[in-house]
Design an enzyme around this catalytic site. Sequence first.
Site, PDB file in Angstrom:
ATOM      1  N   ARG A  38       0.835  -1.199   0.000  1.00 35.72           N
ATOM      2  CA  ARG A  38       0.000   0.000   0.000  1.00 35.72           C
ATOM      3  C   ARG A  38       0.867   1.244   0.000  1.00 35.72           C
ATOM      4  O   ARG A  38       0.527   2.254  -0.614  1.00 35.72           O
ATOM      5  CB  ARG A  38      -0.902   0.018   1.233  1.00 35.72           C
ATOM      6  CG  ARG A  38      -1.984  -1.054   1.251  1.00 35.72           C
ATOM      7  CD  ARG A  38      -2.762  -0.988   2.548  1.00 35.72           C
ATOM      8  NE  ARG A  38      -3.357   0.328   2.743  1.00 35.72           N
ATOM      9  CZ  ARG A  38      -3.796   0.782   3.915  1.00 35.72           C
ATOM     10  NH1 ARG A  38      -3.658   0.048   5.008  1.00 35.72           N
ATOM     11  NH2 ARG A  38      -4.340   1.985   4.002  1.00 35.72           N
ATOM     12  N   TYR A 147     -17.765  -8.590   8.579  1.00 33.98           N
ATOM     13  CA  TYR A 147     -16.523  -9.189   8.092  1.00 33.98           C
ATOM     14  C   TYR A 147     -16.812 -10.498   7.368  1.00 33.98           C
ATOM     15  O   TYR A 147     -16.340 -10.732   6.242  1.00 33.98           O
ATOM     16  CB  TYR A 147     -15.580  -9.428   9.269  1.00 33.98           C
ATOM     17  CG  TYR A 147     -14.344 -10.222   8.926  1.00 33.98           C
ATOM     18  CD1 TYR A 147     -13.274  -9.643   8.263  1.00 33.98           C
ATOM     19  CD2 TYR A 147     -14.245 -11.573   9.277  1.00 33.98           C
ATOM     20  CE1 TYR A 147     -12.135 -10.385   7.947  1.00 33.98           C
ATOM     21  CE2 TYR A 147     -13.118 -12.305   8.969  1.00 33.98           C
ATOM     22  CZ  TYR A 147     -12.068 -11.712   8.313  1.00 33.98           C
ATOM     23  OH  TYR A 147     -10.950 -12.451   8.004  1.00 33.98           O
ATOM     24  N   LYS A 151     -16.390 -11.534   3.223  1.00 34.12           N
ATOM     25  CA  LYS A 151     -15.629 -12.682   2.736  1.00 34.12           C
ATOM     26  C   LYS A 151     -16.508 -13.609   1.899  1.00 34.12           C
ATOM     27  O   LYS A 151     -16.070 -14.140   0.867  1.00 34.12           O
ATOM     28  CB  LYS A 151     -15.012 -13.441   3.917  1.00 34.12           C
ATOM     29  CG  LYS A 151     -13.905 -12.693   4.646  1.00 34.12           C
ATOM     30  CD  LYS A 151     -12.665 -12.556   3.790  1.00 34.12           C
ATOM     31  CE  LYS A 151     -11.489 -12.016   4.586  1.00 34.12           C
ATOM     32  NZ  LYS A 151     -10.230 -11.965   3.813  1.00 34.12           N
TER      33      LYS A 151
END
Length: 321
Positions: A38, A147, A151
């Site tokens: 990043r 979360y 996924k």
Amino acid sequence: MITPPHRTALLTGITGFLGPYVAAALRADGWSVRAALRRPIGDLPACDGSVLVGDLGGATDWTDALVGIDAVVHLAGRAHRPPAVQLAEQDLYFETNTAGTIHLAQAAAAAGVRNFVFISSIAVNGVSTDGRAPFRESDAPAPQSIYGRTKAAAEDGLGEVAVKTGMAVTAIRPPMIYGANAKGSFRILSRAVTAHVPLPFGMIRNRRAFVAAENVASFISFRLERPGHGMETYIVSDEEQISTAEFSRRIGRALGRNVLLLPVPEKALGFVLRVAGATHLIESILHSLVVDTGKIDRSGWRPAVSLDQGLLLALGKTPPK
């Protein structure tokens, strides 16, 4: 002597807890590892090179990162946080974990990459196996958190990419991963055992799956050698599945310490956790999470380390030979 062909894997998430384990396993199996970053960071001794890609999302430019790449191992993502944080950051979770993953897979397929490995989560299956059969790969997804939903949505998108492009995709759903520098529950628990803090787990009779970071890395390397066709999902865990109390004892054994487990009734402990605002810990401490290892066993892979060996390594000890 025949020199093996040069192979390069693009690895995301090298700065996370699992990244160095995976990079080491890949290099041990003859892969060159290129880290997708990043932002600029210092030396990366576990990698052979790096490339800046910026933030992970649906518009990340992967063009330069994917030049000459044979396989992608995608570890990066927005990880577990308390439910209130996940709710407040819901859009960011989906942008990073879902849109970012699918976009990377599409870019990889377009660049000619034939093998894509994605670290998903057992949270896709749910949070508990109390009163039901062990989790299997074939279960209908039942995520209970943002979360987990990100996924699950990423897996759906990867399945579509695999069908449309022919790229082999492996989604791995690990339970709680432990290892050196692990954060979250494992760090808290190991520090408590180190400090001889009495633990209120003496009356807990649950069963839970755990997995050593070395075993996750080992299976990733295994799948890169045997990618198969289309998309395959695997639940990867250690062979032993034990209670929270027994896991605490095993940590103590690895540290050479006796663990004092107080006989606190489960209902009372659950009440205390709720009052303390730690409801997100109730599942991981009190409830069972058992997985069916049938598919992983049939794959031919075997764990690189046992649970006890993994705990010794996680706590800076050397397992006996």
